[in-house]
Structure formats: C-alpha cells, structure tokens
Design a protein around this motif. Structure first.
Motif, PDB file in Angstrom:
ATOM      1  N   LEU A  27       0.814  -1.213   0.000  1.00  0.00           N
ATOM      2  CA  LEU A  27       0.000   0.000   0.000  1.00  0.00           C
ATOM      3  C   LEU A  27       0.853   1.272   0.000  1.00  0.00           C
ATOM      4  CD1 LEU A  27      -2.878   1.014  -0.030  1.00  0.00           C
ATOM      5  CD2 LEU A  27      -2.873   0.935   2.465  1.00  0.00           C
ATOM      6  N   GLU A  28       1.992   1.239   0.663  1.00  0.00           N
ATOM      7  CA  GLU A  28       2.881   2.403   0.707  1.00  0.00           C
ATOM      8  C   GLU A  28       3.355   2.794  -0.691  1.00  0.00           C
ATOM      9  OE1 GLU A  28       7.383   3.180   2.227  1.00  0.00           O
ATOM     10  OE2 GLU A  28       6.044   2.159   3.611  1.00  0.00           O
ATOM     11  N   ILE A  29       3.705   1.800  -1.491  1.00  0.00           N
ATOM     12  CA  ILE A  29       4.151   2.065  -2.867  1.00  0.00           C
ATOM     13  C   ILE A  29       2.994   2.593  -3.701  1.00  0.00           C
ATOM     14  CG2 ILE A  29       4.995   0.981  -4.985  1.00  0.00           C
ATOM     15  CD1 ILE A  29       6.701  -0.844  -3.220  1.00  0.00           C
ATOM     16  N   VAL A  30       1.818   2.015  -3.518  1.00  0.00           N
ATOM     17  CA  VAL A  30       0.637   2.458  -4.265  1.00  0.00           C
ATOM     18  C   VAL A  30       0.334   3.926  -3.957  1.00  0.00           C
ATOM     19  CG1 VAL A  30      -1.860   2.141  -4.545  1.00  0.00           C
ATOM     20  CG2 VAL A  30      -0.353   0.155  -4.467  1.00  0.00           C
ATOM     21  N   LYS A  31       0.413   4.298  -2.688  1.00  0.00           N
ATOM     22  CA  LYS A  31       0.141   5.692  -2.309  1.00  0.00           C
ATOM     23  C   LYS A  31       1.140   6.647  -2.973  1.00  0.00           C
ATOM     24  CE  LYS A  31      -2.082   4.922   2.146  1.00  0.00           C
ATOM     25  NZ  LYS A  31      -1.973   5.122   3.608  1.00  0.00           N
ATOM     26  N   LYS A  32       2.427   6.287  -2.946  1.00  0.00           N
ATOM     27  CA  LYS A  32       3.446   7.143  -3.557  1.00  0.00           C
ATOM     28  C   LYS A  32       3.253   7.234  -5.068  1.00  0.00           C
ATOM     29  CE  LYS A  32       6.920   6.443  -0.008  1.00  0.00           C
ATOM     30  NZ  LYS A  32       8.256   5.890   0.294  1.00  0.00           N
ATOM     31  N   ALA A  33       2.890   6.104  -5.693  1.00  0.00           N
ATOM     32  CA  ALA A  33       2.662   6.097  -7.140  1.00  0.00           C
ATOM     33  C   ALA A  33       1.459   6.973  -7.495  1.00  0.00           C
ATOM     34  CB  ALA A  33       2.453   4.676  -7.632  1.00  0.00           C
ATOM     35  N   LYS A  34       0.429   6.942  -6.674  1.00  0.00           N
ATOM     36  CA  LYS A  34      -0.749   7.771  -6.942  1.00  0.00           C
ATOM     37  C   LYS A  34      -0.425   9.259  -6.796  1.00  0.00           C
ATOM     38  CE  LYS A  34      -4.379   4.430  -6.253  1.00  0.00           C
ATOM     39  NZ  LYS A  34      -5.669   4.123  -5.638  1.00  0.00           N
ATOM     40  N   GLU A  35       0.469   9.592  -5.853  1.00  0.00           N
ATOM     41  CA  GLU A  35       0.894  10.993  -5.720  1.00  0.00           C
ATOM     42  C   GLU A  35       1.655  11.430  -6.965  1.00  0.00           C
ATOM     43  OE1 GLU A  35       3.034  11.837  -2.124  1.00  0.00           O
ATOM     44  OE2 GLU A  35       1.574  10.734  -0.916  1.00  0.00           O
ATOM     45  N   LEU A  36       2.533  10.563  -7.460  1.00  0.00           N
ATOM     46  CA  LEU A  36       3.261  10.883  -8.691  1.00  0.00           C
ATOM     47  C   LEU A  36       2.305  10.991  -9.877  1.00  0.00           C
ATOM     48  CD1 LEU A  36       6.410   8.613  -8.272  1.00  0.00           C
ATOM     49  CD2 LEU A  36       6.323  11.101  -8.162  1.00  0.00           C
ATOM     50  N   ASN A  37       1.252  10.171  -9.888  1.00  0.00           N
ATOM     51  CA  ASN A  37       0.253  10.244 -10.951  1.00  0.00           C
ATOM     52  C   ASN A  37      -0.452  11.597 -10.956  1.00  0.00           C
ATOM     53  OD1 ASN A  37       0.546   7.911 -12.375  1.00  0.00           O
ATOM     54  ND2 ASN A  37      -1.191   6.860 -11.469  1.00  0.00           N
ATOM     55  N   LYS A  38      -0.727  12.134  -9.775  1.00  0.00           N
ATOM     56  CA  LYS A  38      -1.383  13.443  -9.702  1.00  0.00           C
ATOM     57  C   LYS A  38      -0.532  14.506 -10.395  1.00  0.00           C
ATOM     58  CE  LYS A  38      -3.922  12.634  -5.426  1.00  0.00           C
ATOM     59  NZ  LYS A  38      -4.058  12.999  -4.016  1.00  0.00           N
ATOM     60  N   PHE A  49       1.583   5.845 -13.969  1.00  0.00           N
ATOM     61  CA  PHE A  49       1.451   4.478 -13.464  1.00  0.00           C
ATOM     62  C   PHE A  49       0.012   4.006 -13.600  1.00  0.00           C
ATOM     63  CE2 PHE A  49       4.942   6.240 -10.830  1.00  0.00           C
ATOM     64  CZ  PHE A  49       5.943   5.370 -11.197  1.00  0.00           C
ATOM     65  N   PHE A  50      -0.141   2.690 -13.695  1.00  0.00           N
ATOM     66  CA  PHE A  50      -1.454   2.077 -13.778  1.00  0.00           C
ATOM     67  C   PHE A  50      -1.537   0.975 -12.732  1.00  0.00           C
ATOM     68  CE2 PHE A  50      -0.211   3.725 -17.885  1.00  0.00           C
ATOM     69  CZ  PHE A  50      -1.274   4.567 -18.175  1.00  0.00           C
ATOM     70  N   PHE A  51      -2.749   0.546 -12.415  1.00  0.00           N
ATOM     71  CA  PHE A  51      -2.944  -0.421 -11.346  1.00  0.00           C
ATOM     72  C   PHE A  51      -3.850  -1.549 -11.834  1.00  0.00           C
ATOM     73  CE2 PHE A  51      -2.205   3.774  -9.690  1.00  0.00           C
ATOM     74  CZ  PHE A  51      -1.133   3.575  -8.837  1.00  0.00           C
ATOM     75  N   GLU A  52      -3.536  -2.777 -11.409  1.00  0.00           N
ATOM     76  CA  GLU A  52      -4.314  -3.934 -11.817  1.00  0.00           C
ATOM     77  C   GLU A  52      -5.746  -3.841 -11.293  1.00  0.00           C
ATOM     78  OE1 GLU A  52      -3.283  -8.558 -12.361  1.00  0.00           O
ATOM     79  OE2 GLU A  52      -2.910  -7.756 -10.383  1.00  0.00           O
ATOM     80  N   GLU A  53      -5.893  -3.325 -10.099  1.00  0.00           N
ATOM     81  CA  GLU A  53      -7.233  -3.123  -9.551  1.00  0.00           C
ATOM     82  C   GLU A  53      -7.296  -1.725  -8.959  1.00  0.00           C
ATOM     83  OE1 GLU A  53      -6.933  -4.630  -4.971  1.00  0.00           O
ATOM     84  OE2 GLU A  53      -7.780  -5.991  -6.417  1.00  0.00           O
ATOM     85  N   ASN A  54      -8.473  -1.166  -8.888  1.00  0.00           N
ATOM     86  CA  ASN A  54      -8.624   0.168  -8.311  1.00  0.00           C
ATOM     87  C   ASN A  54      -8.526   0.084  -6.797  1.00  0.00           C
ATOM     88  OD1 ASN A  54      -8.990   1.331 -10.805  1.00  0.00           O
ATOM     89  ND2 ASN A  54     -11.193   1.035 -10.761  1.00  0.00           N
TER      90      ASN A  54
END
Length: 55
Positions: A27-38, A49-54
């Motif tokens: 989850l920590e990596i997902v959160k950082k990736a979502k911040e970079l996506n913003k 970045f993209f994610f296999e599931e939302n």
C-alpha cells in the motif's frame, strides 16, 4: 514527462503491461505512485502508473 521512481518498484509491476502494478503491491508504494500520478496528470495530462485493480 520523465518520472524518477525506485527500481525496486519494478518487481511489483506486471510484465508485458506499461508500468502497471499488480494486486500484491504494498500500500505504501501504491500511495506514492498515486501521488506521482497526480503530478503527471497535472503536467502531462495522463497518468504515468497504472494499477491492476482500483484502490
């Protein structure tokens, strides 16, 4: 747009898909990736970045 991210993240990405994280990504990596996506959406108009599931 060039985004710098840790190479260790690659072990959580699905081979054959463009920068797509698998379901078992911490989850920590997902959160950082979502911040970079913003930032990527703001500057480039699309996510980096993209994610296999939302999450």
């Amino acid at each position: 747009m060039l985004i710098d991210y840790p190479m260790e993240w690659r072990k959580y990405m699905i081979k054959g898909k463009t920068r797509t994280f698998s379901k078992n990504t911490p989850l920590e990596i997902v959160k950082k990736a979502k911040e970079l996506n913003k930032k990527a959406v703001r500057y480039a108009g699309k996510p980096f970045f993209f994610f296999e599931e939302n999450r």
